[in-house]
Design an enzyme around this catalytic site. Structure first.
Site, mmCIF file in Angstrom:
data_model
loop_
_atom_site.group_PDB
_atom_site.id
_atom_site.type_symbol
_atom_site.label_atom_id
_atom_site.label_comp_id
_atom_site.label_asym_id
_atom_site.label_seq_id
_atom_site.Cartn_x
_atom_site.Cartn_y
_atom_site.Cartn_z
ATOM 1 N N ASP A 157 0.840 -1.197 0.000
ATOM 2 C CA ASP A 157 0.000 0.000 0.000
ATOM 3 C C ASP A 157 0.885 1.260 0.000
ATOM 4 O O ASP A 157 2.120 1.150 0.029
ATOM 5 C CB ASP A 157 -0.892 -0.055 1.248
ATOM 6 N N ASP A 218 -10.919 2.767 -2.912
ATOM 7 C CA ASP A 218 -11.257 1.511 -2.220
ATOM 8 C C ASP A 218 -12.718 1.162 -2.469
ATOM 9 O O ASP A 218 -13.588 2.039 -2.361
ATOM 10 C CB ASP A 218 -11.107 1.697 -0.701
HETATM 11 C C1 GLA Z 1 -5.940 1.273 1.875
HETATM 12 C C2 GLA Z 1 -6.116 0.240 0.760
HETATM 13 C C3 GLA Z 1 -7.147 -0.799 1.181
HETATM 14 C C4 GLA Z 1 -6.717 -1.455 2.472
HETATM 15 C C5 GLA Z 1 -6.492 -0.401 3.550
HETATM 16 C C6 GLA Z 1 -5.879 -0.996 4.804
HETATM 17 O O1 GLA Z 1 -7.087 2.043 2.034
HETATM 18 O O2 GLA Z 1 -6.489 0.831 -0.436
HETATM 19 O O3 GLA Z 1 -7.302 -1.769 0.157
HETATM 20 O O4 GLA Z 1 -5.545 -2.204 2.258
HETATM 21 O O5 GLA Z 1 -5.635 0.629 3.101
HETATM 22 O O6 GLA Z 1 -5.638 -0.059 5.789
#
Ligand code: GLA
Length: 411
Positions: A157, A218
């Site tokens: 990430d 997300d």
């Molecule tokens: C980000 C990513 C998600 C997830 C969260 C975890 O938002 O895009 O897919 O992995 O972090 O904290």
């Protein structure tokens, strides 16, 4: 002569600098904890749903016993919130000692003993998005740690870092992964953070170094979230779709089929569209309680075959008007430049009654005069061999799809 030298330099560059780990020749399939289980660390009050070794063991067992492994789902991936808040004195990553009492290697062994593969999450930053230790400053040793744990898949990430540093940081970490000698699928969030920072991502570098990458927001447990993602991929398809291919994929995020937010029709739409997009199929759902009709969607072998087609061509939106969309993905077999196709018709109208869509194969770009064998991938309807001038008519439920496969004919 110059072109031979250029070729050799290019080949050496891929060998020494690029990813080319031979993995993810088709989009990865598996299970990922985040969308459904989030950062629930409260094992005291919610032992069955907290991020713990037990949760991943149970999901691994169900992936096998409920038939998901036999249709291709193979990775069991941890997302955020598996770590202790601080590294060990030696600088090593520590998994939370209460929630992962046997450590990550034991969990990795457990998952491998079920014939599955094991994925983990980290962050190119000072912290993960949920505030656990990130990899900056520890890139080499963390890559080596993952190899020691026999990790097969790393999602990296990008919270708590500078998007302008990512070209260097993500490619460097990919090289460290490669140098361990343990092949690991490398999932990057590199472009999405750059896009949000107003930086134009260098997709040729991204596809050289990463097996998959996130472009957009997300996913959340709602139809509007799925619609936003579909729109993003349609509206930006000229920039995005050509970057996909064997070994390197766009990742529109997890499958939420079987959770709380999508109706049956909407869940069918997400699954069909992710297959058209040649997306990784990472379920984020509670496999203990999923209802049979949603499970059936996730186990649809014909649709999985579209997603996993060996040509690895990402599909495109070819029509959009008054709430009706048509999407098309070239698939194999190919005969004399005539591809086979999977076609999805989506009805995004909200007037509550199914919409009829009538179209000739020619209008869909299916031009082989020898015709196409057409079948419905959800309904088991075989239309027989149809020709470019033939008009087909489909009835599409509100927020649902009709998904077809048209196999090009040889004689
Ligand atoms: C980000 C990513 C998600 C997830 C969260 C975890 O938002 O895009 O897919 O992995 O972090 O904290």
């Amino acid at each position: 002569m110059i072109s031979i030298i250029t070729f050799i330099i290019g080949a050496l560059c891929v060998l020494c600098c690029g990813l080319e780990n031979g993995l993810a020749r088709t989009p990865p399939m598996g299970w990922l904890s985040w969308e459904r289980f989030r950062c629930n660390t409260d094992c005291l009050n919610d032992p069955d749903n907290c991020i713990s070794e037990q949760l991943f063991q149970i999901m691994a067992d169900l992936i096998v016993s409920e038939g998901y492994a036999s249709v291709g789902y193979e990775y069991i991936n941890i997302d955020d919130c598996w770590l202790e808040r601080h590294r060990g004195n030696n600088g090593k990553l520590l998994s939370d000692h209460k929630r992962f009492p046997n450590g990550i290697k034991a969990l990795s062994d457990y998952i491998h003993s079920r014939g599955l593969k094991f994925g983990i999450y980290e962050d190119y930053g000072n912290y993960t998005c949920a505030g656990y230790p990130g990899i900056i400053g520890y890139e080499k040793s963390d890559a080596e740690q993952f190899a020691e744990w026999n990790v097969d898949y790393v999602k990296l990430d990008g919270c708590y870092s500078l998007p302008s540093d990512m070209d260097k940081g993500y490619s460097e970490f990919g090289r460290y992964l490669n140098k361990t000698g343990k092949a690991m699928v490398y999932s990057c969030s590199w472009p999405v953070y750059q896009i949000y920072a107003g930086i134009q991502p260098n997709f040729s570098a991204i596809q050289t170094h990463c097996n998959l990458w996130r472009n957009y927001d997300d996913i959340q447990d709602s139809w509007s979230s799925v619609e936003n993602i579909i729109d993003y991929y349609g509206n930006n398809q000229d920039a995005i779709a050509p970057n996909a291919g064997p070994g390197h994929w766009n990742d529109p995020d997890m499958l939420i089929v079987g959770n709380f937010g999508l109706s049956y029709e909407q869940a069918k739409t997400q699954f069909a569209m992710w297959a058209i997009l040649a997306a990784p199929l990472l379920m984020s759902v509670d496999l203990r309680t999923i209802r049979p009709e949603f499970k059936e969607i996730l186990l649809n072998r014909k649709i999985i075959a579209v997603d996993q087609d060996g040509l690895g061509i990402q599909g495109r939106r070819i029509y959009k008007h008054k709430g009706i969309e048509i999407w098309s993905k070239p698939i194999s077999p190919v005969y004399q430049n005539f591809y086979s196709y999977s076609i999805v018709f989506i009805n995004r109208r909200t007037d509550g009654t199914p919409s009829d869509i009538s179209v000739t194969l020619k209008e869909l770009g299916l031009l082989n005069s020898m015709g196409y064998r057409v079948e419905d991938l959800y309904e088991n309807v075989d239309y027989g061999v149809l020709h470019p001038h033939t008009k087909i008519k489909v009835k599409v439920n509100p927020s649902g799809v009709v998904m077809l496969k048209a196999i090009t004919q040889f004689y």
